[in-house]
Write a protein that holds these residues in place. Structure first.
Motif, PDB file in Angstrom:
ATOM      1  N   ALA A  73       0.832  -1.209   0.000  1.00  0.00           N
ATOM      2  CA  ALA A  73       0.000   0.000   0.000  1.00  0.00           C
ATOM      3  C   ALA A  73       0.866   1.257   0.000  1.00  0.00           C
ATOM      4  CB  ALA A  73      -0.920  -0.004   1.220  1.00  0.00           C
ATOM      5  N   GLU A  74       1.994   1.207   0.697  1.00  0.00           N
ATOM      6  CA  GLU A  74       2.866   2.371   0.804  1.00  0.00           C
ATOM      7  C   GLU A  74       3.762   2.547  -0.423  1.00  0.00           C
ATOM      8  OE1 GLU A  74       5.139   4.402   4.490  1.00  0.00           O
ATOM      9  OE2 GLU A  74       5.599   2.287   4.188  1.00  0.00           O
ATOM     10  N   LEU A  75       4.258   1.416  -0.961  1.00  0.00           N
ATOM     11  CA  LEU A  75       5.218   1.482  -2.065  1.00  0.00           C
ATOM     12  C   LEU A  75       4.570   1.427  -3.443  1.00  0.00           C
ATOM     13  CD1 LEU A  75       7.919  -0.987  -0.681  1.00  0.00           C
ATOM     14  CD2 LEU A  75       7.800   1.497  -0.412  1.00  0.00           C
ATOM     15  N   GLY A  76       3.530   0.654  -3.571  1.00  0.00           N
ATOM     16  CA  GLY A  76       2.916   0.460  -4.884  1.00  0.00           C
ATOM     17  C   GLY A  76       3.672  -0.587  -5.681  1.00  0.00           C
ATOM     18  N   GLU A  77       3.638  -0.465  -6.978  1.00  0.00           N
ATOM     19  CA  GLU A  77       4.261  -1.442  -7.868  1.00  0.00           C
ATOM     20  C   GLU A  77       5.746  -1.140  -8.062  1.00  0.00           C
ATOM     21  OE1 GLU A  77       2.796  -4.241  -9.093  1.00  0.00           O
ATOM     22  OE2 GLU A  77       1.083  -3.639  -7.856  1.00  0.00           O
ATOM     23  N   PHE A  78       6.519  -2.203  -8.087  1.00  0.00           N
ATOM     24  CA  PHE A  78       7.966  -2.096  -8.280  1.00  0.00           C
ATOM     25  C   PHE A  78       8.273  -1.683  -9.718  1.00  0.00           C
ATOM     26  CE2 PHE A  78      11.859  -4.248  -9.740  1.00  0.00           C
ATOM     27  CZ  PHE A  78      12.777  -3.592  -8.952  1.00  0.00           C
ATOM     28  N   LYS A  79       9.283  -0.833  -9.867  1.00  0.00           N
ATOM     29  CA  LYS A  79       9.681  -0.366 -11.186  1.00  0.00           C
ATOM     30  C   LYS A  79      11.094  -0.836 -11.545  1.00  0.00           C
ATOM     31  CE  LYS A  79       9.483   3.921 -13.863  1.00  0.00           C
ATOM     32  NZ  LYS A  79       9.280   5.359 -13.795  1.00  0.00           N
ATOM     33  N   ILE A  80      12.106  -0.431 -10.762  1.00  0.00           N
ATOM     34  CA  ILE A  80      13.492  -0.761 -11.077  1.00  0.00           C
ATOM     35  C   ILE A  80      14.341  -0.617  -9.808  1.00  0.00           C
ATOM     36  CG2 ILE A  80      14.153   1.579 -11.742  1.00  0.00           C
ATOM     37  CD1 ILE A  80      15.783   0.295 -14.047  1.00  0.00           C
ATOM     38  N   SER A  81      15.485  -1.305  -9.786  1.00  0.00           N
ATOM     39  CA  SER A  81      16.387  -1.148  -8.638  1.00  0.00           C
ATOM     40  C   SER A  81      17.834  -1.339  -9.072  1.00  0.00           C
ATOM     41  CB  SER A  81      16.044  -2.152  -7.540  1.00  0.00           C
ATOM     42  OG  SER A  81      16.378  -3.452  -7.949  1.00  0.00           O
ATOM     43  N   GLN A  82      18.725  -0.905  -8.189  1.00  0.00           N
ATOM     44  CA  GLN A  82      20.152  -1.055  -8.430  1.00  0.00           C
ATOM     45  C   GLN A  82      20.800  -1.530  -7.131  1.00  0.00           C
ATOM     46  OE1 GLN A  82      22.110   2.621  -9.407  1.00  0.00           O
ATOM     47  NE2 GLN A  82      24.106   1.675  -9.560  1.00  0.00           N
ATOM     48  N   LEU A  83      21.595  -2.582  -7.233  1.00  0.00           N
ATOM     49  CA  LEU A  83      22.333  -3.084  -6.085  1.00  0.00           C
ATOM     50  C   LEU A  83      23.394  -2.054  -5.705  1.00  0.00           C
ATOM     51  CD1 LEU A  83      22.960  -5.460  -4.129  1.00  0.00           C
ATOM     52  CD2 LEU A  83      24.570  -6.279  -5.850  1.00  0.00           C
ATOM     53  N   ILE A  84      23.389  -1.609  -4.442  1.00  0.00           N
ATOM     54  CA  ILE A  84      24.376  -0.612  -4.027  1.00  0.00           C
ATOM     55  C   ILE A  84      25.365  -1.146  -2.996  1.00  0.00           C
ATOM     56  CG2 ILE A  84      22.999   1.408  -4.614  1.00  0.00           C
ATOM     57  CD1 ILE A  84      22.223   1.660  -1.664  1.00  0.00           C
ATOM     58  N   ASN A  85      25.028  -2.250  -2.346  1.00  0.00           N
ATOM     59  CA  ASN A  85      25.945  -2.794  -1.348  1.00  0.00           C
ATOM     60  C   ASN A  85      25.647  -4.270  -1.107  1.00  0.00           C
ATOM     61  OD1 ASN A  85      28.031  -2.730   0.489  1.00  0.00           O
ATOM     62  ND2 ASN A  85      26.787  -1.945   2.165  1.00  0.00           N
ATOM     63  N   LEU A  86      26.706  -5.010  -0.819  1.00  0.00           N
ATOM     64  CA  LEU A  86      26.592  -6.438  -0.547  1.00  0.00           C
ATOM     65  C   LEU A  86      27.530  -6.762   0.604  1.00  0.00           C
ATOM     66  CD1 LEU A  86      25.151  -8.914  -1.741  1.00  0.00           C
ATOM     67  CD2 LEU A  86      27.129  -9.255  -3.209  1.00  0.00           C
ATOM     68  N   ASN A  87      26.989  -7.321   1.680  1.00  0.00           N
ATOM     69  CA  ASN A  87      27.781  -7.669   2.858  1.00  0.00           C
ATOM     70  C   ASN A  87      27.606  -9.144   3.181  1.00  0.00           C
ATOM     71  OD1 ASN A  87      28.780  -5.064   3.535  1.00  0.00           O
ATOM     72  ND2 ASN A  87      26.775  -4.539   4.369  1.00  0.00           N
ATOM     73  N   TYR A  88      28.700  -9.753   3.565  1.00  0.00           N
ATOM     74  CA  TYR A  88      28.682 -11.146   4.009  1.00  0.00           C
ATOM     75  C   TYR A  88      28.971 -11.144   5.501  1.00  0.00           C
ATOM     76  CZ  TYR A  88      28.905 -12.472  -0.891  1.00  0.00           C
ATOM     77  OH  TYR A  88      28.625 -12.636  -2.224  1.00  0.00           O
ATOM     78  N   ILE A  89      28.136 -11.821   6.272  1.00  0.00           N
ATOM     79  CA  ILE A  89      28.339 -11.909   7.708  1.00  0.00           C
ATOM     80  C   ILE A  89      28.511 -13.375   8.086  1.00  0.00           C
ATOM     81  CG2 ILE A  89      27.356 -11.462   9.975  1.00  0.00           C
ATOM     82  CD1 ILE A  89      25.737  -9.206   8.679  1.00  0.00           C
ATOM     83  N   SER A  90      29.640 -13.683   8.694  1.00  0.00           N
ATOM     84  CA  SER A  90      29.911 -15.046   9.155  1.00  0.00           C
ATOM     85  C   SER A  90      29.732 -15.091  10.666  1.00  0.00           C
ATOM     86  CB  SER A  90      31.341 -15.449   8.806  1.00  0.00           C
ATOM     87  OG  SER A  90      31.496 -15.471   7.407  1.00  0.00           O
ATOM     88  N   TYR A  91      29.293 -16.236  11.151  1.00  0.00           N
ATOM     89  CA  TYR A  91      29.067 -16.431  12.570  1.00  0.00           C
ATOM     90  C   TYR A  91      29.938 -17.577  13.072  1.00  0.00           C
ATOM     91  CZ  TYR A  91      24.928 -13.708  11.396  1.00  0.00           C
ATOM     92  OH  TYR A  91      24.089 -12.742  10.940  1.00  0.00           O
ATOM     93  N   VAL A  92      30.224 -17.575  14.362  1.00  0.00           N
ATOM     94  CA  VAL A  92      30.984 -18.674  14.959  1.00  0.00           C
ATOM     95  C   VAL A  92      30.175 -19.963  14.817  1.00  0.00           C
ATOM     96  CG1 VAL A  92      31.939 -19.582  17.114  1.00  0.00           C
ATOM     97  CG2 VAL A  92      32.177 -17.159  16.573  1.00  0.00           C
ATOM     98  N   VAL A  93      28.880 -19.872  15.072  1.00  0.00           N
ATOM     99  CA  VAL A  93      27.983 -21.013  14.934  1.00  0.00           C
ATOM    100  C   VAL A  93      26.869 -20.616  13.970  1.00  0.00           C
ATOM    101  CG1 VAL A  93      26.378 -22.530  16.149  1.00  0.00           C
ATOM    102  CG2 VAL A  93      28.457 -21.744  17.294  1.00  0.00           C
TER     103      VAL A  93
END
Length: 136
Positions: A73-93
């Motif tokens: 309701a707030e956003l409406g229909e998707f049009k286009i996007s661009q990836l701006i950041n990618l992070n990898y998070i590793s955990y001990v477990v």
């Protein structure tokens, strides 16, 4: 001759690691595209059913569906996007997370979206989604 074998082995290892990262980025794009396709069809239950157990423990299907309806309701229909950041998070477990951040345009607003995926058995499962409305 041993020197050349070592270089060839190192080259093969580098290629194989590169392929893995490339395959993972392709899989990540497929998962985000799949999310967007289901969003467009308002099939929120199907999105939820493909989430991690961690997500299902913290958020019920009803809560997730309500959140997605408000988002639609707030956003409406998707049009286009661009990836701006990618992070990898590793955990001990536990399995690692991949957080992808997109600058996205919907027909009525611009937002920053974050998709968090958990790597489970060589697959990516959604473990979080959020968006922030951008001013302007």
């Amino acid at each position: 001759m041993k020197k050349y074998r070592l270089y060839i082995l190192a080259y093969i290892l580098l290629l194989s690691m590169g392929c893995t990262e490339n395959d993972e980025s392709v899989l990540l794009k497929e998962k985000v595209d799949g999310f967007r396709e289901l969003y467009a069809k308002s099939e929120y239950t199907e999105i939820y059913e493909n989430c991690t157990n961690r997500m299902m423990v913290t958020t019920t299907a009803k809560e997730f569906n309500s959140f997605m309806k408000v988002a639609k309701a707030e956003l409406g229909e998707f049009k286009i996007s661009q990836l701006i950041n990618l992070n990898y998070i590793s955990y001990v477990v536990g399995d690692p997370d991949i957080i992808s951040t997109y600058k996205s345009e919907y027909y009525t607003v611009y937002v920053t979206e974050k998709f968090t995926f958990n790597k489970v058995n060589n697959d990516l499962k959604l473990s979080g989604y959020s968006y922030t409305l951008n001013a302007g």
